[in-house]
Design a protein around this motif. Structure first.
Motif, mmCIF file in Angstrom:
data_model
loop_
_atom_site.group_PDB
_atom_site.id
_atom_site.type_symbol
_atom_site.label_atom_id
_atom_site.label_comp_id
_atom_site.label_asym_id
_atom_site.label_seq_id
_atom_site.Cartn_x
_atom_site.Cartn_y
_atom_site.Cartn_z
ATOM 1 N N ILE A 57 0.680 -1.270 -0.044
ATOM 2 C CA ILE A 57 -0.109 0.030 0.144
ATOM 3 C C ILE A 57 0.788 1.189 0.026
ATOM 4 N N VAL A 58 2.080 1.322 0.598
ATOM 5 C CA VAL A 58 3.042 2.654 0.505
ATOM 6 C C VAL A 58 3.167 2.896 -0.832
ATOM 7 N N SER A 59 3.466 1.992 -1.792
ATOM 8 C CA SER A 59 3.742 2.195 -3.124
ATOM 9 C C SER A 59 2.898 2.217 -4.087
ATOM 10 N N TRP A 60 1.634 1.224 -3.849
ATOM 11 C CA TRP A 60 0.955 1.007 -4.927
ATOM 12 C C TRP A 60 0.057 2.060 -5.664
ATOM 13 N N GLU A 61 -0.101 2.255 -6.907
ATOM 14 C CA GLU A 61 -1.039 3.007 -7.527
ATOM 15 C C GLU A 61 -2.298 2.478 -7.976
ATOM 16 N N ASP A 82 -16.482 3.962 -7.977
ATOM 17 C CA ASP A 82 -17.488 4.723 -7.508
ATOM 18 C C ASP A 82 -17.450 4.950 -6.178
ATOM 19 N N LEU A 83 -16.808 4.117 -5.355
ATOM 20 C CA LEU A 83 -16.389 4.246 -4.113
ATOM 21 C C LEU A 83 -14.910 3.698 -3.812
ATOM 22 N N VAL A 84 -14.126 4.535 -3.081
ATOM 23 C CA VAL A 84 -12.914 4.002 -2.450
ATOM 24 C C VAL A 84 -13.016 4.050 -0.809
ATOM 25 N N SER A 85 -12.926 3.003 -0.289
ATOM 26 C CA SER A 85 -13.126 2.779 1.225
ATOM 27 C C SER A 85 -11.782 2.308 2.006
ATOM 28 N N ALA A 86 -11.387 3.113 3.063
ATOM 29 C CA ALA A 86 -10.144 2.622 3.611
ATOM 30 C C ALA A 86 -10.327 2.533 5.178
ATOM 31 N N PRO A 136 3.836 11.271 6.472
ATOM 32 C CA PRO A 136 4.041 11.494 5.025
ATOM 33 C C PRO A 136 3.313 10.429 4.259
ATOM 34 N N ALA A 137 3.547 9.109 4.665
ATOM 35 C CA ALA A 137 3.369 7.818 3.860
ATOM 36 C C ALA A 137 1.512 8.025 3.847
ATOM 37 N N ARG A 138 0.832 8.365 4.947
ATOM 38 C CA ARG A 138 -0.696 8.243 5.102
ATOM 39 C C ARG A 138 -1.182 9.261 4.151
ATOM 40 N N GLU A 139 -0.448 10.519 4.090
ATOM 41 C CA GLU A 139 -0.932 11.497 3.097
ATOM 42 C C GLU A 139 -0.692 11.205 1.659
ATOM 43 N N SER A 140 0.277 10.567 1.389
ATOM 44 C CA SER A 140 0.635 9.877 0.140
ATOM 45 C C SER A 140 -0.703 9.004 -0.289
ATOM 46 N N LEU A 141 -0.615 8.107 0.439
ATOM 47 C CA LEU A 141 -1.874 7.086 0.345
ATOM 48 C C LEU A 141 -3.204 7.588 0.151
ATOM 49 N N HIS A 142 -3.522 8.611 0.901
ATOM 50 C CA HIS A 142 -4.968 9.168 0.619
ATOM 51 C C HIS A 142 -5.043 10.133 -0.651
ATOM 52 N N ARG A 143 -3.796 10.631 -0.894
ATOM 53 C CA ARG A 143 -4.089 11.258 -2.348
ATOM 54 C C ARG A 143 -4.102 10.265 -3.465
ATOM 55 N N LEU A 160 -5.325 7.343 -3.017
ATOM 56 C CA LEU A 160 -6.933 6.792 -3.089
ATOM 57 C C LEU A 160 -7.885 7.661 -3.794
ATOM 58 N N ALA A 161 -7.797 9.023 -3.333
ATOM 59 C CA ALA A 161 -8.696 9.956 -3.769
ATOM 60 C C ALA A 161 -8.417 10.125 -5.376
ATOM 61 N N GLY A 162 -7.260 9.796 -5.851
ATOM 62 C CA GLY A 162 -7.293 10.034 -7.309
ATOM 63 C C GLY A 162 -7.862 8.551 -7.980
ATOM 64 N N ALA A 163 -8.217 7.526 -7.289
ATOM 65 C CA ALA A 163 -8.796 6.555 -7.915
ATOM 66 C C ALA A 163 -10.425 6.636 -7.822
ATOM 67 N N VAL A 164 -11.030 7.744 -7.397
ATOM 68 C CA VAL A 164 -12.445 7.822 -7.469
ATOM 69 C C VAL A 164 -12.710 8.600 -8.837
ATOM 70 N N ARG A 165 -13.632 8.022 -9.095
ATOM 71 C CA ARG A 165 -13.906 8.601 -10.472
ATOM 72 C C ARG A 165 -15.248 9.844 -10.212
ATOM 73 N N PRO A 166 -15.314 10.841 -11.074
ATOM 74 C CA PRO A 166 -16.159 12.053 -11.076
ATOM 75 C C PRO A 166 -17.798 11.434 -10.500
ATOM 76 N N GLY A 167 -18.131 12.027 -9.501
ATOM 77 C CA GLY A 167 -19.459 11.263 -8.847
ATOM 78 C C GLY A 167 -19.283 10.457 -7.890
#
Length: 218
Positions: free
Chosen positions: A105-109, A116-120, A128-135, A137-144
């Motif tokens: 999870i630390v390096s996975w893209e 439609d839903l990303v849940s963690a 820093p690793a947590r902030e990177s992960l959350h970014r 995860l947010a990038g994996a969410v489609r519009p809406g």
């Protein structure tokens, strides 16, 4: 008030650590979906979901029973094998709606704007690793689509519940929201609800979750 000793945080990040933890018992977790997932997502229109840190599969299987098609991702192959077996036990339809992927999870893209839903839930990494992960995860969410992140709130360290003594690994909902562009995201829930638990000595204690539920603007 007591806390566990300060650990080497690299332990928490390795496949070896988590594989050994899962091998040590037949069930690390309760087998029930996380209550905050149920509270936040029960009435949401189904689609494709990504469950990060899926463990033994309870959240992913619950989502699949609601009609979601779920990809569960975890660092531990032992956990993923257990999750796949439990999905199969739940029936062929649930097994067909769930897929399982091993990843660091630390390096996975994750795939961009796919879900439609990303849940963690309770994915605790150093700041820093947590902030990177959350970014990511947010990038994996489609519009809406929706992002749901739940974790242990730092105030738990003021109780006897026995959290690891690493304050940087706990977080607030505001810290999760801070990685989201307000122009692209609407915050639906930013809250610190309480719940009752038992500390290592069996005494009742009130603890708090950090809950951030946001939707990517269409």
């Amino acid at each position: 008030m007591t806390h566990e000793h300060t650990p080497d945080t690299t332990d928490f990040l390795s496949q070896e650590f988590w594989d050994e933890r899962y091998r040590s018992t037949t069930a690390v977790w309760s087998g029930n979906p996380n209550p905050r997932l149920v509270e936040q997502i029960a009435d949401v229109t189904t689609g494709g979901a990504l469950d990060v840190g899926s463990g033994e599969g309870a959240d992913a299987i619950w989502l699949a029973t609601r009609g979601w098609n779920v990809t569960g991702v975890d660092v531990s192959t032992v956990a993923l094998e257990r999750a796949a077996a439990r999905a199969a036990e739940a029936g062929s339809e649930i097994a067909d709606r769930t897929t399982w992927e091993q990843a660091d999870i630390v390096s996975w893209e994750p795939p961009a704007r796919r879900f439609d839903l990303v849940s963690a839930h309770f994915m605790h990494l150093p700041g820093p690793a947590r902030e990177s992960l959350h970014r990511r995860l947010a990038g994996a969410v489609r519009p809406g689509g929706r992002l749901l992140v739940v974790g242990h709130h730092p105030s738990d360290l003021e109780t006897s519940v026995g959290r690891p003594n690493v304050p940087d690994m706990l977080f607030t909902p505001e810290q999760v929201a801070a990685v989201l562009d307000p122009a692209e995201w609407e915050i639906l829930v930013s809250a610190v609800p309480s719940r009752e638990a038992l500390d290592p000595d069996g005494r009742p204690v009130t603890i708090h979750d950090a809950v951030l539920h946001a939707v990517r603007r269409a």
